[in-house]
Design an enzyme around this catalytic site. Structure first.
Site, PDB file in Angstrom:
ATOM      1  CE  LYS A 105     -13.641  10.158  14.548  1.00  0.00           C
ATOM      2  NZ  LYS A 105     -12.738   9.098  14.965  1.00  0.00           N
TER       3      LYS A 105
ATOM      4  CB  THR B 163      -0.866   0.050   1.270  1.00  0.00           C
ATOM      5  OG1 THR B 163      -0.002   0.139   2.406  1.00  0.00           O
ATOM      6  CG2 THR B 163      -1.721  -1.188   1.387  1.00  0.00           C
TER       7      THR B 163
ATOM      8  CD1 TRP C 239     -18.163  10.893  14.537  1.00  0.00           C
ATOM      9  CD2 TRP C 239     -17.853   9.466  12.834  1.00  0.00           C
ATOM     10  NE1 TRP C 239     -17.461   9.818  15.025  1.00  0.00           N
ATOM     11  CE2 TRP C 239     -17.263   8.929  13.998  1.00  0.00           C
ATOM     12  CE3 TRP C 239     -17.771   8.742  11.650  1.00  0.00           C
ATOM     13  CZ2 TRP C 239     -16.592   7.702  14.008  1.00  0.00           C
ATOM     14  CZ3 TRP C 239     -17.118   7.529  11.646  1.00  0.00           C
ATOM     15  CH2 TRP C 239     -16.533   7.017  12.818  1.00  0.00           C
TER      16      TRP C 239
ATOM     17  CD  GLU D  50      -4.848  -2.280   2.916  1.00  0.00           C
ATOM     18  OE1 GLU D  50      -5.381  -1.850   1.863  1.00  0.00           O
ATOM     19  OE2 GLU D  50      -4.127  -1.570   3.645  1.00  0.00           O
TER      20      GLU D  50
END
Lengths: 543, 543
Positions: A440, A186, A445, A331
């Site tokens: 946050k 990655t 959120w 992933e």
């Protein structure tokens, strides 16, 4: 346990090429080469040459489990290595040549590569790094004797000469299907790259799961232009899925410009192509300027980042090409979700379908997703609640290579993607933010992306970024950093009033700062990490 | 071995229904019931009820590995048992209720069934057999309390009452994916039926392999009328593949007549249906008489026996429904080959395509086929050479249940299908005969089916069978046994002359015998076993 009485064959990557060679021997593989000309051959020839390279690697001392690196564009020799290396039991490490020099050295060393195969393009790059790659036993330049360059690299071999050392009667070995087949790192914006290690089993089940009609829907009728690089998650798995389904395969080599891409789409009558939005911006730009069309193309798969509405409209309305919006990551091998319209949504008119097409789509069988809050409580599929997106399944990573610093699947194999998303009642997932970018505020959120999209909806704003700023009462509150359109005038309050029209009061940013430009990474992506550094001393007027 | 770092989840049949319940909760499952009315619900409800029946079975004392039999039509309760029984780790034995009484007793006893679930239809049948089924602990009648019949069966339970004992919060267990999931017995014409035991792994990989576009091409756009019985190889695997792909599923219960089938195709807007040729003869007969059409249907999958040319023409030209000709058998789960036209064949005109469409098609990924001669030497893909058809792959049997009399895969897992076939250079396989029917003359093989087709091509011949007769010089030589058309006159020599026009001299039969009728089995199929017995004393005139 009462066992079934069915044959057990391990799920081997070599079996894919054997199948194509046996049942689709004459189906073409067309490559634009680094050397220049178009190269054509078929799966029968690919099968023969992949066996030769597998045998030649064994003669070179490469053993099962050894890592073999590539720095290469999409091309037929790269395909041969995919099957020749993994099929022999060795592990293919497809290095992203766009990494910075120190990252290249890191991943080649960390993976423990013994041999590097390289296209002509990357020979100068490797010459600059070779001193820091002491464990590489051979550099194999992917060309023939005639095109071999002068090079300062030591231990250099010519691909075609190496291949000639191999026996075409090499027999593919069978071994444990959970053995490693390939590694892809990655390219995170923070910290060192992390290695994801695919297995034969995961790659095969992924290729099957990706082939179904709710997925990519690959068949013998397809001619696929594979633009997404083979160093990006095995070209989204299509490196395996194309021969598995007898698809004609067209590999563009290094030429990614609109004219070159269009030439291949047209001449090879491609029905399907896959790439990130940036590539399609270049193609549609070329089409508009040249007046060219896409008469053969039926579907375009777009992933890697969110697909803009204008791109969907252009493909579907101007060129009659269906857009398949997809989401995944290294992933997840990578296919996580794909967007196809369920029958009851096909009855809607086009404008009503568009908001759905902008979502990243539905899970395919083999991978499951969910959204959870900060306490890992599962959130509902109502299209409103948004939380951390997690994935779990046959082709999802269980951990990173030689990295015990964290267990990414501590909660019953649910892998945290780092994305924040909603899932609606029909199961369509939409990415609303990155976990690290979300604001946050007092337990709620706020999506930075949603605020950014609203900000650039104002005619005076050219670009906008929203970041979280620490706040004594609410923990974090949003700050808008915006670039004005050339010549436009706008005051803070006007932009805040514009945002207020579509937001709950607690979502409205606390402040706006106008700047001349925003920081961007090498690929043109907004660099929020840098922006947060730039604003690390900033305080809200009311704080 | 260097292992991959991907999650390992066993391939579990329960995961298919979990997927459908989670991502296609509102997709409908529509059943014509044995009781009469149409029943409708969705995958969410199926998932809940399958968990209840799994839990209720555990409470009844059914343990992992135990066999649970069904005598049932295609319907929602049968679906619940497919997932409830196999998902819990027990083994579903789908009994073919059309077997003769002594075969029914044999298979139920041989499989070791502890419980039998039965539709109302088969209660009288089981009443007649119950004395000879001493090991059955419970007979569960698949209906509700209101419709429970008076019955002489002992240990009778009502399905709906049993289901109410189960907990919908039952958790599907995970266990070894090679565990048995279901058993299906072959209904051979000679000897006892033989049990094929599928595993969770083989069923799941088969369902994925069957779903791809080169296979059945199943998607969320499909509404599938599943006519092929669930006691025939898990409805050709579609019992699993339909929920895996979010397909609407329509189950016809006991009503197989043309009008009933057409009603469901029409009212449920079915896009795809699967069945043997006999069913489609009844449907097309109904369509011709009623003038009805098939406006929603796009594909029809036909297998079980060769598809007549007239049937392909009728579906494709009269009703605009594409025919997918398929081949497989109980031992191959069943999908072996499917016929779809490769791109270069799509350019041919329809009459040139027809001879290809009459072939049984190409291997899908996951199963391989080959043809071999009597010495197991592999024969070429030239469309001419014909030999024993063998299959090998992830969903091919490795042996029969409790039957050590023979090893069916002695040669490196190549399973002998009992068919004789050709494979052409594009990979299309065509069954030309059964191994036991082919005439072996002086080392050469002569296809009985080819001779029969030529014989009935003569206007005076209504039906013909060709069998092998022992011959002192050539081992075997062909004999034609023919029935004349009503009122037609024809002599032996005239028929032999007709055959000679299309055959090599050594292929021409040695004799013709005219009879009034040929022996047929219960399903209307020519019974060559009986015919060979009838002619066991026959000698050729020249012998």
């Amino acid at each position: 346990m009462f066992q079934g009485l069915m044959q057990h064959h391990p799920l081997m990557i070599s079996s894919i090429l054997e199948f194509a060679e046996r049942w689709y021997p004459n189906v073409e593989v067309v490559s634009r080469t680094t050397e220049g000309p178009i190269h054509r051959y078929n799966y029968q020839q690919m099968g023969r040459r992949a066996r030769c390279i597998a045998d030649a690697l064994a003669k070179l001392g490469i053993e099962p489990g050894d890592r073999v690196g590539t720095l290469a564009w999409n091309g037929y020799r790269h395909m041969e290595l995919y099957f020749g290396v993994s099929g022999s039991g060795a592990v293919l490490h497809t290095v992203n040549p766009r990494l910075f020099a120190e990252q290249l050295i890191y991943v080649i060393d960390h993976a423990g590569d013994k041999v590097i195969f390289t296209d002509l393009t990357f020979v100068p790059l490797l010459e600059g790094l070779a001193d820091q790659l002491p464990n590489i036993e051979h550099f194999v330049i992917m060309t023939d004797r005639e095109n071999m360059p002068q090079t300062k690299l030591k231990n250099v071999l010519c691909y075609e000469e190496l291949l000639e050392q191999g026996d075409e009667n090499y027999q593919w070995p069978e071994f444990d299907e959970t053995a490693a087949s390939s590694i892809c790192y990655t390219s995170g914006t923070t910290g060192n790259p992390k290695g994801v290690v695919y297995s034969h089993r995961s790659s095969l089940i992924h290729a099957l799961g990706a082939s179904v009609p709710n997925g990519l829907g690959l068949s013998g009728n397809d001619s696929i232009l594979l633009v997404v690089p083979q160093f990006h998650v095995n070209s989204w798995g299509v490196t395996y899925a194309a021969p598995m389904n007898g698809c004609k395969l067209v590999l563009p080599g290094p030429a990614m410009d609109g004219a070159s891409i269009h030439q291949l789409l047209d001449e090879e009558k491609c029905t399907l192509s896959l790439a990130v939005p940036t590539i399609w911006m270049m193609l549609t730009g070329f089409l508009r300027e040249s007046g060219a069309t896409l008469p053969h193309m039926k579907r375009v798969v777009i992933g890697g980042s969110a697909v803009p509405e204008a791109m969907i409209r252009s493909f579907e309305q101007d060129y009659d090409v269906s857009v398949i919006h997809a989401w995944g990551m290294t992933e997840t091998s990578p296919l996580g979700t794909l967007n196809f319209l369920m029958p009851h949504l096909q009855d809607l008119d086009y404008e009503a379908q568009l908001p759905i097409k902008l979502k990243q789509g539905k899970s395919v069988f083999g991978i499951d997703i969910r959204i959870v809050d900060d306490e890992n409580k599962v959130l509902p599929h109502d299209g409103v609640a948004f939380g951390k997106l997690q994935a779990r399944g046959h082709w999802v990573t269980s951990g990173y290579f030689n990295d015990d610093s964290q267990d990414p699947v501590a909660d019953d194999n649910w892998f945290d993607t780092g994305d924040v998303a909603t899932i609606d009642h029909d199961g369509y997932m939409m990415i609303t933010d990155r976990t690290k970018d979300v604001i946050k505020s007092g337990g709620e959120w706020i999506s930075s992306i949603e605020l950014e999209n609203m900000a650039v909806g104002h005619s005076a704003i050219a670009e906008a970024a929203v970041i979280a700023i620490p706040h004594p009462k609410w923990d974090e509150r949003p700050l808008v950093v915006a670039v004005k359109e050339k010549g436009a005038t706008i005051e803070k309050q006007e932009l805040l009033d514009h945002l207020a029209t579509g937001l709950a009061k607690w979502q409205i940013p606390n402040d706006v700062v106008f700047v001349d430009e925003l920081p961007h990474g090498a690929t043109g992506k907004l660099n929020k990490l840098q922006l947060r550094l730039d604003f690390s001393d900033y305080q809200f007027p009311d704080a």
